[in-house]
Scaffold this motif. Sequence first.
Motif, PDB file in Angstrom:
ATOM      1  N   ASN A 167       0.779  -1.232   0.000  1.00  0.00           N
ATOM      2  CA  ASN A 167       0.000   0.000   0.000  1.00  0.00           C
ATOM      3  C   ASN A 167       0.814   1.287   0.000  1.00  0.00           C
ATOM      4  OD1 ASN A 167      -1.444   2.140   2.164  1.00  0.00           O
ATOM      5  ND2 ASN A 167      -2.778   1.409   0.513  1.00  0.00           N
ATOM      6  N   HIS A 168       1.823   1.357   0.864  1.00  0.00           N
ATOM      7  CA  HIS A 168       2.482   2.643   1.029  1.00  0.00           C
ATOM      8  C   HIS A 168       3.979   2.499   1.252  1.00  0.00           C
ATOM      9  CE1 HIS A 168       1.449   1.271   5.104  1.00  0.00           C
ATOM     10  NE2 HIS A 168       2.524   1.932   5.508  1.00  0.00           N
ATOM     11  N   CYS A 169       4.678   3.543   0.867  1.00  0.00           N
ATOM     12  CA  CYS A 169       6.096   3.691   1.192  1.00  0.00           C
ATOM     13  C   CYS A 169       6.161   4.378   2.556  1.00  0.00           C
ATOM     14  CB  CYS A 169       6.777   4.552   0.132  1.00  0.00           C
ATOM     15  SG  CYS A 169       8.397   5.192   0.618  1.00  0.00           S
ATOM     16  N   PRO A 170       6.796   3.765   3.561  1.00  0.00           N
ATOM     17  CA  PRO A 170       6.826   4.372   4.902  1.00  0.00           C
ATOM     18  C   PRO A 170       7.346   5.811   4.903  1.00  0.00           C
ATOM     19  CG  PRO A 170       7.615   2.115   5.000  1.00  0.00           C
ATOM     20  CD  PRO A 170       7.452   2.442   3.539  1.00  0.00           C
ATOM     21  N   GLU A 171       8.362   6.086   4.092  1.00  0.00           N
ATOM     22  CA  GLU A 171       8.928   7.439   4.052  1.00  0.00           C
ATOM     23  C   GLU A 171       7.936   8.433   3.459  1.00  0.00           C
ATOM     24  OE1 GLU A 171      12.845   9.783   2.252  1.00  0.00           O
ATOM     25  OE2 GLU A 171      12.525   7.670   1.805  1.00  0.00           O
ATOM     26  N   MET A 172       7.278   8.041   2.369  1.00  0.00           N
ATOM     27  CA  MET A 172       6.299   8.942   1.743  1.00  0.00           C
ATOM     28  C   MET A 172       5.114   9.183   2.671  1.00  0.00           C
ATOM     29  SD  MET A 172       6.199   7.768  -2.272  1.00  0.00           S
ATOM     30  CE  MET A 172       4.990   9.050  -2.697  1.00  0.00           C
ATOM     31  N   LEU A 173       4.672   8.141   3.367  1.00  0.00           N
ATOM     32  CA  LEU A 173       3.562   8.314   4.299  1.00  0.00           C
ATOM     33  C   LEU A 173       3.959   9.251   5.431  1.00  0.00           C
ATOM     34  CD1 LEU A 173       0.714   7.498   5.303  1.00  0.00           C
ATOM     35  CD2 LEU A 173       1.816   5.614   6.534  1.00  0.00           C
ATOM     36  N   HIS A 216      -3.250  -2.550  -4.522  1.00  0.00           N
ATOM     37  CA  HIS A 216      -3.782  -1.605  -3.540  1.00  0.00           C
ATOM     38  C   HIS A 216      -2.752  -0.549  -3.173  1.00  0.00           C
ATOM     39  CE1 HIS A 216      -6.599  -0.093  -0.607  1.00  0.00           C
ATOM     40  NE2 HIS A 216      -7.449  -1.081  -0.876  1.00  0.00           N
ATOM     41  N   LEU A 217      -2.011  -0.054  -4.161  1.00  0.00           N
ATOM     42  CA  LEU A 217      -1.029   1.005  -3.932  1.00  0.00           C
ATOM     43  C   LEU A 217      -1.742   2.336  -3.689  1.00  0.00           C
ATOM     44  CD1 LEU A 217       0.725  -1.211  -5.404  1.00  0.00           C
ATOM     45  CD2 LEU A 217       2.016   0.710  -6.377  1.00  0.00           C
ATOM     46  N   SER A 218      -1.264   3.087  -2.719  1.00  0.00           N
ATOM     47  CA  SER A 218      -1.778   4.425  -2.470  1.00  0.00           C
ATOM     48  C   SER A 218      -1.323   5.364  -3.580  1.00  0.00           C
ATOM     49  CB  SER A 218      -1.272   4.935  -1.120  1.00  0.00           C
ATOM     50  OG  SER A 218      -1.539   6.316  -0.970  1.00  0.00           O
ATOM     51  N   GLU A 219      -2.245   6.196  -4.039  1.00  0.00           N
ATOM     52  CA  GLU A 219      -1.884   7.179  -5.064  1.00  0.00           C
ATOM     53  C   GLU A 219      -1.108   8.347  -4.469  1.00  0.00           C
ATOM     54  OE1 GLU A 219      -5.098   8.203  -7.823  1.00  0.00           O
ATOM     55  OE2 GLU A 219      -6.238   6.535  -6.987  1.00  0.00           O
ATOM     56  N   ILE A 220      -1.229   8.544  -3.151  1.00  0.00           N
ATOM     57  CA  ILE A 220      -0.578   9.668  -2.476  1.00  0.00           C
ATOM     58  C   ILE A 220       0.726   9.245  -1.815  1.00  0.00           C
ATOM     59  CG2 ILE A 220      -0.840  11.443  -0.690  1.00  0.00           C
ATOM     60  CD1 ILE A 220      -2.714  11.787  -3.069  1.00  0.00           C
ATOM     61  N   ASN A 221       0.776   8.049  -1.256  1.00  0.00           N
ATOM     62  CA  ASN A 221       1.892   7.630  -0.404  1.00  0.00           C
ATOM     63  C   ASN A 221       2.727   6.504  -0.993  1.00  0.00           C
ATOM     64  OD1 ASN A 221       1.107   9.378   1.868  1.00  0.00           O
ATOM     65  ND2 ASN A 221      -0.683   8.036   1.982  1.00  0.00           N
ATOM     66  N   THR A 223       4.444   4.802  -5.060  1.00  0.00           N
ATOM     67  CA  THR A 223       4.535   4.796  -6.516  1.00  0.00           C
ATOM     68  C   THR A 223       4.781   3.355  -6.956  1.00  0.00           C
ATOM     69  OG1 THR A 223       6.948   5.074  -6.652  1.00  0.00           O
ATOM     70  CG2 THR A 223       5.609   7.093  -6.505  1.00  0.00           C
ATOM     71  N   PRO A 224       4.346   2.986  -8.163  1.00  0.00           N
ATOM     72  CA  PRO A 224       4.629   1.634  -8.647  1.00  0.00           C
ATOM     73  C   PRO A 224       6.120   1.316  -8.642  1.00  0.00           C
ATOM     74  CG  PRO A 224       2.948   2.658 -10.011  1.00  0.00           C
ATOM     75  CD  PRO A 224       3.466   3.732  -9.097  1.00  0.00           C
ATOM     76  N   LYS A 225       6.948   2.307  -8.961  1.00  0.00           N
ATOM     77  CA  LYS A 225       8.394   2.092  -9.011  1.00  0.00           C
ATOM     78  C   LYS A 225       8.939   1.734  -7.628  1.00  0.00           C
ATOM     79  CE  LYS A 225      12.708   4.317 -10.481  1.00  0.00           C
ATOM     80  NZ  LYS A 225      13.305   5.546 -11.091  1.00  0.00           N
ATOM     81  N   ARG A 226       8.494   2.447  -6.590  1.00  0.00           N
ATOM     82  CA  ARG A 226       8.971   2.172  -5.234  1.00  0.00           C
ATOM     83  C   ARG A 226       8.494   0.799  -4.753  1.00  0.00           C
ATOM     84  NH1 ARG A 226      10.251   6.790  -1.443  1.00  0.00           N
ATOM     85  NH2 ARG A 226      10.744   8.569  -2.766  1.00  0.00           N
ATOM     86  N   ALA A 227       7.240   0.464  -5.025  1.00  0.00           N
ATOM     87  CA  ALA A 227       6.716  -0.837  -4.597  1.00  0.00           C
ATOM     88  C   ALA A 227       7.487  -1.973  -5.253  1.00  0.00           C
ATOM     89  CB  ALA A 227       5.229  -0.934  -4.944  1.00  0.00           C
ATOM     90  N   PHE A 228       7.706  -1.860  -6.553  1.00  0.00           N
ATOM     91  CA  PHE A 228       8.429  -2.902  -7.285  1.00  0.00           C
ATOM     92  C   PHE A 228       9.857  -3.025  -6.772  1.00  0.00           C
ATOM     93  CE2 PHE A 228      10.972  -4.636 -10.712  1.00  0.00           C
ATOM     94  CZ  PHE A 228      10.171  -5.648 -11.220  1.00  0.00           C
ATOM     95  N   ALA A 229      10.527  -1.902  -6.597  1.00  0.00           N
ATOM     96  CA  ALA A 229      11.934  -1.916  -6.180  1.00  0.00           C
ATOM     97  C   ALA A 229      12.101  -2.545  -4.795  1.00  0.00           C
ATOM     98  CB  ALA A 229      12.496  -0.497  -6.191  1.00  0.00           C
ATOM     99  N   SER A 230      11.165  -2.284  -3.901  1.00  0.00           N
ATOM    100  CA  SER A 230      11.255  -2.826  -2.554  1.00  0.00           C
ATOM    101  C   SER A 230      11.193  -4.352  -2.570  1.00  0.00           C
ATOM    102  CB  SER A 230      10.120  -2.261  -1.686  1.00  0.00           C
ATOM    103  OG  SER A 230      10.214  -2.710  -0.361  1.00  0.00           O
TER     104      SER A 230
END
Length: 263
Positions: A167-173, A216-221, A223-230
């Motif tokens: 859902n979210h990148c902890p840093e972006m959230l 279920h990626l957040s549009e605000i917190n 990005t597809p790139k961050r989710a994939f990279a993690s």
Amino acid sequence: MECTVLASGSSGNCMYIRSGESALILDAGLSKKEIITRLSASGKDPGIVDAILLTHEHTDHVRGAEALARELNLPLTGTGGTLTAFRSTRQAIKKQAPQNPCRYNTSFTAGEFVVTPFAVSHDAVEPCGYSIRCGDLCLSIMTDTGIVTPHMMEYLSASDGIVLESNHCPEMLSHGPYPEYLKRRIRGKTGHLSNTMAADCIRDLKGSIGTVILSHLSEINNTPKRAFASSQEALGLDMSYIDLRVAAPGIGCSCLSKTIKIG
């Protein structure tokens, strides 16, 4: 088995799962018209749908469920808690779709599929994920949960492919615009999985599964790139053995239609 993500994220969630001449719709978080339009655009046949499965009662998962069930002449299937909560918000509707309650860890048949609901940890009445088996293939969906328990892992590890929340990148959230109370909800045990938590889950599953769709990626917190990279980093060299994909938020994702293969 084929899974097509028609929508994913806070604006709406819907999947179409097909095997042979049998299909399921999982969640209906768009309008009936939009779901039918996206099915048609991706070449999917609503006429072979055997069941509409609901994971929980939040609007982004049930927005079009009532109208879609009437359109396809099918009952709505979900846990007793989900169906009761869903119905309580729609008491003014005169012609309500029938309901088909299911129970955690109790399998039922829908067309060619054997479906088993399992408990997840989300701030809804009785939310669930689903393990969906057809013949020798199994696909498990877990898109709204704040934690991953050993019980959940039992279902995921027995699957050939999974649709998993990232859902979210902890840093972006942490640095994003949401108020603090909402950040706490998202981070909490009944909130949503972060990229890091999804990546840890996938790393623990390597060797068991062949296909992963992050959803279920957040549009605000996020990005597809961050989710994939993690998740890619967590898999390391094992990345070559897993087909890892991302269902981008806010759009139809029929291009992610994927045949789940053993091995």
